[in-house]
Motif scaffolding. Sequence first.
Motif, PDB file in Angstrom:
ATOM      1  N   UNK A  46       1.038  -1.306   0.065  1.00  0.00           N
ATOM      2  CA  UNK A  46       0.135   0.060  -0.071  1.00  0.00           C
ATOM      3  C   UNK A  46       0.883   1.367   0.155  1.00  0.00           C
ATOM      4  N   UNK A  47       1.925   1.186   0.622  1.00  0.00           N
ATOM      5  CA  UNK A  47       2.791   2.473   0.837  1.00  0.00           C
ATOM      6  C   UNK A  47       3.511   2.707  -0.442  1.00  0.00           C
ATOM      7  N   UNK A  48       3.778   1.627  -1.476  1.00  0.00           N
ATOM      8  CA  UNK A  48       4.278   1.803  -2.615  1.00  0.00           C
ATOM      9  C   UNK A  48       3.441   2.295  -3.642  1.00  0.00           C
ATOM     10  N   UNK A  49       2.090   2.146  -3.550  1.00  0.00           N
ATOM     11  CA  UNK A  49       1.011   2.781  -4.252  1.00  0.00           C
ATOM     12  C   UNK A  49       1.203   4.193  -4.074  1.00  0.00           C
ATOM     13  N   UNK A  50       0.991   4.535  -2.657  1.00  0.00           N
ATOM     14  CA  UNK A  50       0.957   5.778  -2.058  1.00  0.00           C
ATOM     15  C   UNK A  50       2.041   6.809  -2.724  1.00  0.00           C
ATOM     16  N   UNK A  51       3.334   6.302  -2.419  1.00  0.00           N
ATOM     17  CA  UNK A  51       4.538   7.176  -2.658  1.00  0.00           C
ATOM     18  C   UNK A  51       4.427   7.393  -4.274  1.00  0.00           C
ATOM     19  N   UNK A  52       4.218   6.421  -5.040  1.00  0.00           N
ATOM     20  CA  UNK A  52       4.211   6.563  -6.537  1.00  0.00           C
ATOM     21  C   UNK A  52       3.202   7.680  -6.916  1.00  0.00           C
ATOM     22  N   UNK A  53       2.088   7.540  -6.325  1.00  0.00           N
ATOM     23  CA  UNK A  53       0.776   8.539  -6.415  1.00  0.00           C
ATOM     24  C   UNK A  53       1.355   9.888  -6.075  1.00  0.00           C
ATOM     25  N   UNK A  54       2.133  10.066  -5.058  1.00  0.00           N
ATOM     26  CA  UNK A  54       2.568  11.401  -4.430  1.00  0.00           C
ATOM     27  C   UNK A  54       3.395  11.903  -5.689  1.00  0.00           C
ATOM     28  N   UNK A  55       4.232  11.277  -6.219  1.00  0.00           N
ATOM     29  CA  UNK A  55       5.081  11.961  -7.272  1.00  0.00           C
ATOM     30  C   UNK A  55       4.414  12.038  -8.666  1.00  0.00           C
ATOM     31  N   UNK A  56       3.467  11.350  -8.907  1.00  0.00           N
ATOM     32  CA  UNK A  56       2.600  11.244  -9.995  1.00  0.00           C
ATOM     33  C   UNK A  56       1.846  12.699 -10.031  1.00  0.00           C
ATOM     34  N   UNK A  57       1.314  13.014  -8.805  1.00  0.00           N
ATOM     35  CA  UNK A  57       0.451  13.972  -8.737  1.00  0.00           C
ATOM     36  C   UNK A  57       1.339  15.367  -8.779  1.00  0.00           C
ATOM     37  N   UNK A  58       2.567  15.367  -8.186  1.00  0.00           N
ATOM     38  CA  UNK A  58       3.456  16.801  -8.190  1.00  0.00           C
ATOM     39  C   UNK A  58       3.964  16.614  -9.777  1.00  0.00           C
ATOM     40  N   UNK A  59       4.322  15.784 -10.404  1.00  0.00           N
ATOM     41  CA  UNK A  59       4.557  15.810 -11.997  1.00  0.00           C
ATOM     42  C   UNK A  59       3.417  16.417 -12.674  1.00  0.00           C
ATOM     43  N   UNK A  60       2.173  15.953 -12.387  1.00  0.00           N
ATOM     44  CA  UNK A  60       1.151  16.641 -13.073  1.00  0.00           C
ATOM     45  C   UNK A  60       1.084  17.866 -12.788  1.00  0.00           C
TER      46      UNK A  60
END
Length: 416
Positions: A269-283
């Motif tokens: 679950x943490x891997x999904x969340x951390x990836x999401x943080x960087x995806x949101x910042x990139x967007x």
Amino acid sequence: MAPDTQDRITTFSSLRIRNYRWLFVGNSLSNGAQWVQQVTMGWLVYDLTGSGVALGSINMMRAVFSLLVAPLAGAAVDRYSRRDLMVWVKYFLVAISLGLGVLLIAGRAEIWHLFLFAGLGGAGMAIEMPLRQDAVMDLVPRTMAANALALDRTSWAVMRSVGPGIGGFTLLWIGADGNFLIQAAAHALLILAVYQINFPARATAARAQGGLREVLAGFQFVIHSPSTRTFVLLQWLLTIFIVPSFSALPAIYAKEVFHGGPEVLGYLLAAIGVGGIFGGLLTASLGRFDRRGLLQIVAFLVLCASMIGFALSSTLWVALPLLALAGFVELIYLSTNMTLLQLSIPDELRGRATSVQTLGILLSPVGALFAGIVADIWNVQAATIVMSGTAAVIMLAVAVFASSVRNYRMSEATNA
């Protein structure tokens, strides 16, 4: 003061707008409270019943109440003051959280109380979701909508990463009753944040209609607007075919595939969340990048491929980077889709049309049920491969045959 819309849009540009900053803080804390509540409710229900069916039924109760309230909620968002509506929803959440906390302290809580709380919480969520998106679009210029919505989703990803951990810690520290009292206090404090937001005046054309016609206007608009209808269906594609692999299946992977316990589930679950943080910042950093339709398609196809790769992984340390990649592109897709959807909706219909989009949440249990059936018949890896593969085929068909989606440029909407 809002920045000049001709300025270069950077990652945190929207946070320069005072009203949006207060909304961002409020939404972030609300997201955190929701994740803490989810952990607490799951523990309570299983502790009282020992039943996995009861856990699923609680989620279904929340979904049913959301379904019943969502159409009326959209009309309310378009009709009434956003600030007043936000405040009254918070008062409502304070009341039900405080009530359940008191029942738990008194030792009087029964399973039906939890079902009632879940249903009432789902009703509150059905109002909050279109209200939040409506508020973002009210508080920033259209040219900054992509940045503001991406930051909002990033805060959601952050809370998805840390919220369950906070909920588990406070559950051990102060118990379930204390958790609900803290949630009540948090919602009460958020009322103060709402009062700091100065919403711009707007015409409320919905008042000129009335009754069922007013409620159905959002559905009619989505059905007859090709762009809006397409973006809503594409978001439902994510909800039905991909979200179950994030929400319903990780526990099975942790135990049956990677032969671990709760700590392995936490890693997934943490891997999904951390990836999401960087995806949101990139967007949020894409500024005026125009080819958002193509970006949406590519992000979704990479998401499907990464989920299939995860399903085929035999070791945890191969699986975790693939899950992080999945979380990364999921947030790119979700933020982009939400931006294009919101820009396609006229202001006077935003609440009602957005409420149609939020009905997609109700499809997640359907997808989770199908994934569970496939997992029982074959195995959990087959469930993920079937779901993700089907989603990829559908999106490839959209890419090939729907040139209006593939070639969609954000400037078409921001200049409208």
